[in-house]
Design a protein around this motif. Structure first.
Motif, PDB file in Angstrom:
ATOM      1  N   TRP A   1       2.828  19.305  16.552  1.00 22.74           N
ATOM      2  CA  TRP A   1       2.925  18.010  15.858  1.00 22.74           C
ATOM      3  C   TRP A   1       1.897  17.085  16.490  1.00 22.74           C
ATOM      4  CZ3 TRP A   1       7.549  16.190  12.892  1.00 22.74           C
ATOM      5  CH2 TRP A   1       7.428  14.866  12.451  1.00 22.74           C
ATOM      6  N   VAL A   2       0.809  16.844  15.772  1.00 24.84           N
ATOM      7  CA  VAL A   2      -0.231  15.930  16.251  1.00 24.84           C
ATOM      8  C   VAL A   2       0.041  14.563  15.650  1.00 24.84           C
ATOM      9  CG1 VAL A   2      -2.697  15.470  16.379  1.00 24.84           C
ATOM     10  CG2 VAL A   2      -1.868  17.835  16.367  1.00 24.84           C
ATOM     11  N   ALA A   3       0.296  13.568  16.507  1.00 23.50           N
ATOM     12  CA  ALA A   3       0.611  12.209  16.058  1.00 23.50           C
ATOM     13  C   ALA A   3      -0.645  11.352  16.159  1.00 23.50           C
ATOM     14  CB  ALA A   3       1.737  11.625  16.908  1.00 23.50           C
ATOM     15  N   VAL A   4      -1.344  11.183  15.055  1.00 19.97           N
ATOM     16  CA  VAL A   4      -2.579  10.396  15.031  1.00 19.97           C
ATOM     17  C   VAL A   4      -2.213   8.927  14.820  1.00 19.97           C
ATOM     18  CG1 VAL A   4      -4.800  10.062  13.900  1.00 19.97           C
ATOM     19  CG2 VAL A   4      -3.816  12.362  14.078  1.00 19.97           C
ATOM     20  N   ASN A   5      -2.579   8.078  15.745  1.00 19.52           N
ATOM     21  CA  ASN A   5      -2.244   6.663  15.642  1.00 19.52           C
ATOM     22  C   ASN A   5      -3.144   5.989  14.604  1.00 19.52           C
ATOM     23  OD1 ASN A   5      -2.023   3.749  16.212  1.00 19.52           O
ATOM     24  ND2 ASN A   5      -0.827   4.442  17.970  1.00 19.52           N
ATOM     25  N   ILE A   6      -2.522   5.503  13.525  1.00 22.32           N
ATOM     26  CA  ILE A   6      -3.279   4.866  12.446  1.00 22.32           C
ATOM     27  C   ILE A   6      -2.937   3.378  12.358  1.00 22.32           C
ATOM     28  CG2 ILE A   6      -3.547   6.980  11.102  1.00 22.32           C
ATOM     29  CD1 ILE A   6      -1.212   6.039   9.353  1.00 22.32           C
ATOM     30  N   THR A   7      -2.438   2.811  13.463  1.00 23.26           N
ATOM     31  CA  THR A   7      -2.057   1.397  13.464  1.00 23.26           C
ATOM     32  C   THR A   7      -3.218   0.480  13.083  1.00 23.26           C
ATOM     33  OG1 THR A   7      -0.351   1.844  15.115  1.00 23.26           O
ATOM     34  CG2 THR A   7      -1.032  -0.440  14.834  1.00 23.26           C
ATOM     35  N   PRO A   8      -4.429   0.644  13.648  1.00 21.88           N
ATOM     36  CA  PRO A   8      -5.530  -0.249  13.246  1.00 21.88           C
ATOM     37  C   PRO A   8      -5.815  -0.199  11.747  1.00 21.88           C
ATOM     38  CG  PRO A   8      -6.096   0.924  15.259  1.00 21.88           C
ATOM     39  CD  PRO A   8      -4.829   1.547  14.746  1.00 21.88           C
ATOM     40  N   ARG A   9      -5.750   1.010  11.177  1.00 25.78           N
ATOM     41  CA  ARG A   9      -5.993   1.121   9.734  1.00 25.78           C
ATOM     42  C   ARG A   9      -4.911   0.406   8.942  1.00 25.78           C
ATOM     43  NH1 ARG A   9      -5.034   6.754   7.141  1.00 25.78           N
ATOM     44  NH2 ARG A   9      -3.144   5.751   6.357  1.00 25.78           N
ATOM     45  N   LYS A  10      -3.652   0.591   9.351  1.00 27.76           N
ATOM     46  CA  LYS A  10      -2.551  -0.054   8.655  1.00 27.76           C
ATOM     47  C   LYS A  10      -2.625  -1.574   8.781  1.00 27.76           C
ATOM     48  CE  LYS A  10      -0.035   3.198   6.782  1.00 27.76           C
ATOM     49  NZ  LYS A  10       0.276   3.214   5.333  1.00 27.76           N
ATOM     50  N   GLN A  11      -3.018  -2.042   9.959  1.00 26.11           N
ATOM     51  CA  GLN A  11      -3.150  -3.483  10.151  1.00 26.11           C
ATOM     52  C   GLN A  11      -4.248  -4.050   9.268  1.00 26.11           C
ATOM     53  OE1 GLN A  11      -3.712  -3.574  14.412  1.00 26.11           O
ATOM     54  NE2 GLN A  11      -1.541  -3.983  14.798  1.00 26.11           N
ATOM     55  N   LEU A  12      -5.347  -3.313   9.127  1.00 27.04           N
ATOM     56  CA  LEU A  12      -6.432  -3.753   8.264  1.00 27.04           C
ATOM     57  C   LEU A  12      -5.982  -3.764   6.806  1.00 27.04           C
ATOM     58  CD1 LEU A  12      -9.393  -4.633   8.236  1.00 27.04           C
ATOM     59  CD2 LEU A  12     -10.032  -2.232   7.927  1.00 27.04           C
ATOM     60  N   GLU A  13      -5.255  -2.724   6.398  1.00 28.15           N
ATOM     61  CA  GLU A  13      -4.744  -2.676   5.029  1.00 28.15           C
ATOM     62  C   GLU A  13      -3.809  -3.856   4.772  1.00 28.15           C
ATOM     63  OE1 GLU A  13      -2.820   1.070   4.676  1.00 28.15           O
ATOM     64  OE2 GLU A  13      -4.692   2.228   4.530  1.00 28.15           O
ATOM     65  N   GLN A  14      -2.960  -4.142   5.757  1.00 32.07           N
ATOM     66  CA  GLN A  14      -2.026  -5.250   5.615  1.00 32.07           C
ATOM     67  C   GLN A  14      -2.774  -6.577   5.523  1.00 32.07           C
ATOM     68  OE1 GLN A  14       0.858  -5.479   8.756  1.00 32.07           O
ATOM     69  NE2 GLN A  14       2.025  -7.107   7.782  1.00 32.07           N
ATOM     70  N   TYR A  15      -3.826  -6.716   6.332  1.00 33.97           N
ATOM     71  CA  TYR A  15      -4.624  -7.948   6.294  1.00 33.97           C
ATOM     72  C   TYR A  15      -5.232  -8.168   4.917  1.00 33.97           C
ATOM     73  CZ  TYR A  15      -8.645 -11.010   6.885  1.00 33.97           C
ATOM     74  OH  TYR A  15      -9.562 -12.010   6.722  1.00 33.97           O
ATOM     75  N   TRP A  16      -5.860  -7.128   4.361  1.00 33.78           N
ATOM     76  CA  TRP A  16      -6.508  -7.279   3.061  1.00 33.78           C
ATOM     77  C   TRP A  16      -5.488  -7.461   1.953  1.00 33.78           C
ATOM     78  CZ3 TRP A  16     -11.052  -8.986   3.002  1.00 33.78           C
ATOM     79  CH2 TRP A  16     -12.009  -8.600   3.948  1.00 33.78           C
ATOM     80  N   ARG A  17      -4.339  -6.801   2.084  1.00 36.59           N
ATOM     81  CA  ARG A  17      -3.289  -6.987   1.087  1.00 36.59           C
ATOM     82  C   ARG A  17      -2.779  -8.425   1.116  1.00 36.59           C
ATOM     83  NH1 ARG A  17      -0.768  -2.844   2.181  1.00 36.59           N
ATOM     84  NH2 ARG A  17       0.666  -3.660   3.735  1.00 36.59           N
ATOM     85  N   GLN A  18      -2.584  -8.958   2.320  1.00 35.36           N
ATOM     86  CA  GLN A  18      -2.125 -10.333   2.448  1.00 35.36           C
ATOM     87  C   GLN A  18      -3.188 -11.301   1.949  1.00 35.36           C
ATOM     88  OE1 GLN A  18      -0.825 -11.371   6.382  1.00 35.36           O
ATOM     89  NE2 GLN A  18      -0.262 -13.449   5.823  1.00 35.36           N
ATOM     90  N   ALA A  19      -4.445 -11.006   2.267  1.00 37.44           N
ATOM     91  CA  ALA A  19      -5.521 -11.876   1.812  1.00 37.44           C
ATOM     92  C   ALA A  19      -5.597 -11.914   0.289  1.00 37.44           C
ATOM     93  CB  ALA A  19      -6.847 -11.404   2.392  1.00 37.44           C
ATOM     94  N   ALA A  20      -5.311 -10.773  -0.347  1.00 37.00           N
ATOM     95  CA  ALA A  20      -5.369 -10.708  -1.811  1.00 37.00           C
ATOM     96  C   ALA A  20      -4.221 -11.455  -2.464  1.00 37.00           C
ATOM     97  CB  ALA A  20      -5.368  -9.251  -2.263  1.00 37.00           C
ATOM     98  N   GLU A  21      -3.159 -11.741  -1.710  1.00 38.12           N
ATOM     99  CA  GLU A  21      -1.969 -12.362  -2.278  1.00 38.12           C
ATOM    100  C   GLU A  21      -1.725 -13.784  -1.777  1.00 38.12           C
ATOM    101  OE1 GLU A  21       1.106  -9.695  -1.171  1.00 38.12           O
ATOM    102  OE2 GLU A  21       0.555  -8.153  -2.644  1.00 38.12           O
TER     103      GLU A  21
END
Length: 326
Positions: free
Chosen positions: A141-161
């Motif tokens: 089980w390889v746990a790849v940390n994607i927190t920076p990507r998720k934070q960026l997605e959240q930022y752009w989603r919030q910016a769009a709304e």
């Protein structure tokens, strides 16, 4: 008996073991953490996780199980993914959110060392690991940390709304929420009202005091309105000085009561960052969703009420239809 097949099989096993050892050696040096987990959910081995800004030591998990380490619902879900990988022989992918505080099998002193105790996002890549020296089948089980990507997605989603000046919902987000609330009101037969608000003579505020103070007036206006709203109410900016407030579970009487409070509150707010001090007023139109109509129709009726408020002297509220008893 022909020994060739057995020899070929031995060679294949040796190749698999060599590939496994190379893979495990590589994982030890990687910043992301990996786990060898058997079909019963036992943590057989913890590898990697050298990035101490993201991970604490996972070594104490070795010998415990998913059920020991994680909340029951998460552990059961993870175990199902492990068994699916073993059943199909194919890599499984899983995105999940997990924080150090969720991993109760870690000793308190290790959890306290976490550089970031908040939840983080991971992409799990789970694949069978053949020829591993363990009595039961295992997966890696390889746990790849994607927190920076998720934070960026959240930022752009919030910016769009979000309206960038006031920080409240923009027109797009407000209309989307409005359609959701209309559907909910129809489904459960509950009332839904809205207010449309227009800051009086806002263009003259900009021309007289400047755009910077006009912007401050908009921010003060939204903060004052927000302080009067319930958790489920939604305030959005739909134009330059025009706003809408969605009021779920609210009839016209309740909407009117709130509208009057907003009119009174806005008139008492002073914009005093620079001289001279000035105040603003607001005109408000109120309407309630009627049977069979959509949001746009209700908004149109509220807008007509707003026009009457302006025509009748501004700094006031008008409703769609007879004025309800307060």
């Amino acid at each position: 008996m022909d020994e060739t097949p057995r020899s070929d099989q031995t060679t294949l096993i040796e190749q698999l073991k060599a590939e496994r050892d190379q893979l495990l050696g590589l994982l030890r040096a990687l910043p992301d953490i990996s786990f060898v987990i058997d079909e019963d959910g036992l943590y057989v081995r913890v590898i990697g996780g050298t990035n101490e800004a993201m991970y604490v030591s996972g070594k104490p998990l070795e010998g415990s199980t998913l059920q020991d380490a994680l909340p029951e619902s998460i552990a059961n879900h993870f175990l199902g993914v492990v068994r699916e990988a073993l059943r199909t022989g194919e890599m499984q992918f899983l995105e999940y959110e997990l924080g150090v505080e969720d991993v109760t099998a870690l000793p308190p002193e290790i959890r306290e060392k976490a550089a970031d105790p908040s939840k983080q996002y991971f992409e799990g890549r789970i694949l069978p690991l053949p020829s591993y020296d363990h009595p039961k089948p295992v997966v890696l089980w390889v746990a790849v940390n994607i927190t920076p990507r998720k934070q960026l997605e959240q930022y752009w989603r919030q910016a769009a709304e979000t309206d960038p000046l006031t920080g409240i919902a923009n027109r797009r987000a407000l209309f989307q929420k409005a359609h959701e609330e209309v559907e909910r009101a129809r489904r459960y037969g509950h009332p839904l009202s809205l207010l449309i608000l227009d800051i009086d003579h806002f263009k003259s505020i900009n021309s007289r005091f400047g755009h910077a103070r006009g912007d401050e007036a908009l921010r003060r206006f939204t903060r004052t309105c927000a302080e009067l709203l319930r958790t489920n109410d939604r305030l959005g900016r739909i134009g330059g000085e025009e706003f809408v407030i969605l009021l779920p579970e609210t009839d016209l009487v309740g909407a009117t009561r709130l509208g009057h409070r907003i009119v009174e509150a806005i008139a008492s707010v002073e914009i005093d960052e620079t001289s001279p001090v000035f105040t603003t007023t607001v005109s408000v139109g109120a309407a309630t969703l009627e049977h069979g109509e959509g949001f746009e129709a209700t908004l149109h009726r509220a807008d007509q009420a707003l026009s009457r408020a302006k025509a009748n002297g501004r700094n006031r509220l008008e409703t769609d239809g007879p004025h309800p008893t307060e």
